[in-house]
Design an enzyme around this catalytic site. Structure first.
Site, mmCIF file in Angstrom:
data_model
loop_
_atom_site.group_PDB
_atom_site.id
_atom_site.type_symbol
_atom_site.label_atom_id
_atom_site.label_comp_id
_atom_site.label_asym_id
_atom_site.label_seq_id
_atom_site.Cartn_x
_atom_site.Cartn_y
_atom_site.Cartn_z
ATOM 1 C CB CYS A 1 2.363 2.988 10.068
ATOM 2 S SG CYS A 1 1.470 1.654 9.235
ATOM 3 C CB THR B 1 13.186 -9.494 -9.823
ATOM 4 O OG1 THR B 1 14.371 -9.362 -10.578
ATOM 5 C CG2 THR B 1 12.989 -11.099 -10.248
ATOM 6 C CB SER C 1 -2.031 -3.593 1.174
ATOM 7 O OG SER C 1 -0.737 -4.155 1.966
ATOM 8 C CD GLN D 1 -7.212 -1.044 7.227
ATOM 9 O OE1 GLN D 1 -7.864 -1.894 7.468
ATOM 10 N NE2 GLN D 1 -5.776 -0.945 7.686
ATOM 11 C CG HIS E 1 0.056 -6.735 5.320
ATOM 12 N ND1 HIS E 1 -0.212 -6.095 6.506
ATOM 13 C CD2 HIS E 1 0.090 -5.705 4.342
ATOM 14 C CE1 HIS E 1 0.336 -5.017 6.365
ATOM 15 N NE2 HIS E 1 0.261 -4.466 5.325
ATOM 16 N N GLY F 1 0.909 -1.196 -0.030
ATOM 17 C CA GLY F 1 -0.307 0.144 -0.148
ATOM 18 C C GLY F 1 0.913 1.274 -0.233
ATOM 19 C CB THR F 2 3.778 1.885 1.672
ATOM 20 O OG1 THR F 2 3.468 1.861 3.044
ATOM 21 C CG2 THR F 2 4.833 3.396 1.896
ATOM 22 C CG ASN G 1 -5.607 3.936 8.718
ATOM 23 O OD1 ASN G 1 -5.893 4.889 8.054
ATOM 24 N ND2 ASN G 1 -4.736 4.042 9.665
#
Ligand code: PLP
Length: 382
Positions: free
Chosen positions: A326, A237, A199, A179, A201, A72-73, A149
């Protein structure tokens, strides 16, 4: 109780067994560089194309392309820094955005852009009225998150997009969907956004993999230059194992089990909310229950510090959040934005569940909170 009761799923989620197996297999068996010319690599490249279509179709994307990123960042940084923006033009960003948008916006401000922050309501969502006041013909970029979030509140992105198109037809509209994706149905055609960040995760996929959707015709330059992977948009890669893990998480969490998970998580949250209100004195519900993702319940306790309660609950094996993981190591700028009474301001706690939680855990959680709050508030009176 030795078992951990994990209620911080908005920070990150446990990777499911099938995702872990997929990633392990890709690392140990199908480890070839997707850009090489031999057959196993060609197969890997084909698998990445398929994963791209799976993730894209889960967000009901219009014509355009989905690029895999490191999360996401990176997706948010690409949206903010790499869209075409005339020098000194106006950029509107929600006041409660995640730091990956907020800090990037402040950097753009220091570069001379007219960055303005749209105020938020007490439930963490952007005020549509205040947003309207900030619009003008020279807006080049808007970035407003789909779901907060901090509170789980859902922004009315479709309305904000329409208002932006009327006032500034050339503006690019980005939404951080980190989110929201996997928690509520996401339909980018209906929302009308140009760019959308996700994202893996947050939905039981691996960390370090995400994506940015870019609608056809929207001009975005790469953030990273190099070997030209991802059609030149994101060199490096390809993270093949994580791309496949992301696809597996989307298949499981969105394509196959969305409705079952949604109702399970919603019921769990309703029950937690009802029990908190019944058994804990002076608790304030911050999450807008009727317009939020189903997995987040943010509350404020009176005269108790959220951080102290977090550690007290940890002793019972209960893991909760006090807002964005974060920013948990520095004072959250968010809590001062909610307009809370001083006695509640430090007492914000975010419970965020997943379908792996269970209603039977709640009574234990409520009892632990009640016991700890009794001790902590007594301690404060001494
Ligand atoms: N945006 C929001 C709303 C988030 O909650 C997060 C993570 O907490 C991010 C962006 C950053 O995503 P990532 O951890 O994949 O970089």
């Amino acid at each position: 109780m030795n078992k951990i009761i994990y209620l911080d799923n908005a920070a990150t989620t446990r990777v499911s067994e099938e995702v872990a197996n997929t990633v392990t297999n890709a690392m140990t068996e199908d480890y070839f560089n997707p850009s090489a010319l031999y057959l196993p690599s060609v197969n890997a490249a084909t698998a990445i194309r398929k994963a791209r279509e799976t993730v894209k179709s889960a967000m009901h994307a219009p014509d355009g392309e989905l690029y895999f990123t490191s999360g996401g960042t990176e997706s948010n940084n690409t949206a903010l820094f790499c869209t075409r923006k005339p020098k000194n033009s106006r950029i509107i960003v929600g006041m409660g955005e995640h730091d990956s948008v907020n800090v990037s916006a402040n950097e753009l401000k220091s570069q001379g852009y007219d960055v303005v922050f749209a105020p938020i309501n007490p439930d963490g969502t952007v005020s549509v009225e205040e947003f309207k006041r900030l619009l003008s013909g020279d807006v080049s970029l808007v970035s407003v998150m789909h779901a907060s979030n901090e509170t789980g509140g859902i922004n009315d992105i479709a309305t904000l997009v329409k208002m932006t198109r009327q006032a500034a037809p050339k503006a690019v509209f980005h939404s951080d969907g980190v989110q929201a994706f996997g928690k509520i149905p996401v339909n980018l055609r209906a929302l009308g956004v140009d760019l959308y960040s996700v994202s893996a995760h947050k939905l039981h996929g691996p960390k370090g993999i995400g994506a940015l959707f870019i609608k056809k015709g929207v001009s975005v330059k790469p953030l990273l230059y190099g070997g030209g992977q991802e059609k030149g948009m994101r060199s490096g890669t390809e993270n093949f194992p994580s791309v496949l893990g992301f696809e597996k998480a989307v298949e499981s969490g969105i394509i196959k089990n969305f409705e079952g998970n949604y109702s399970k998580i919603s019921q769990y949250r309703e029950y937690l909310c009802a029990q908190l209100c019944e058994h804990i004195p002076d608790v304030k519900i911050i999450t807008p229950m009727d317009k939020s993702v189903p997995n987040v319940l943010t509350v404020a306790f009176k005269d108790v510090r959220g951080e102290v309660l977090l550690h007290a609950l940890e002793k019972h094996g209960i893991l909760v959040g006090i807002g964005s993981a974060c920013s948990s190591h520095h004072e959250s700028r968010f809590k001062s934005l909610l307009g809370l009474d001083e006695r509640y301001r430090d007492g914000i706690v975010r419970f965020s569940m997943s379908e792996e939680n269970d209603e039977s855990e709640i009574n234990y959680v409520i009892k632990a909170i009640a016991d700890e709050i009794f001790v902590l508030s007594k301690f404060r009176r001494v």
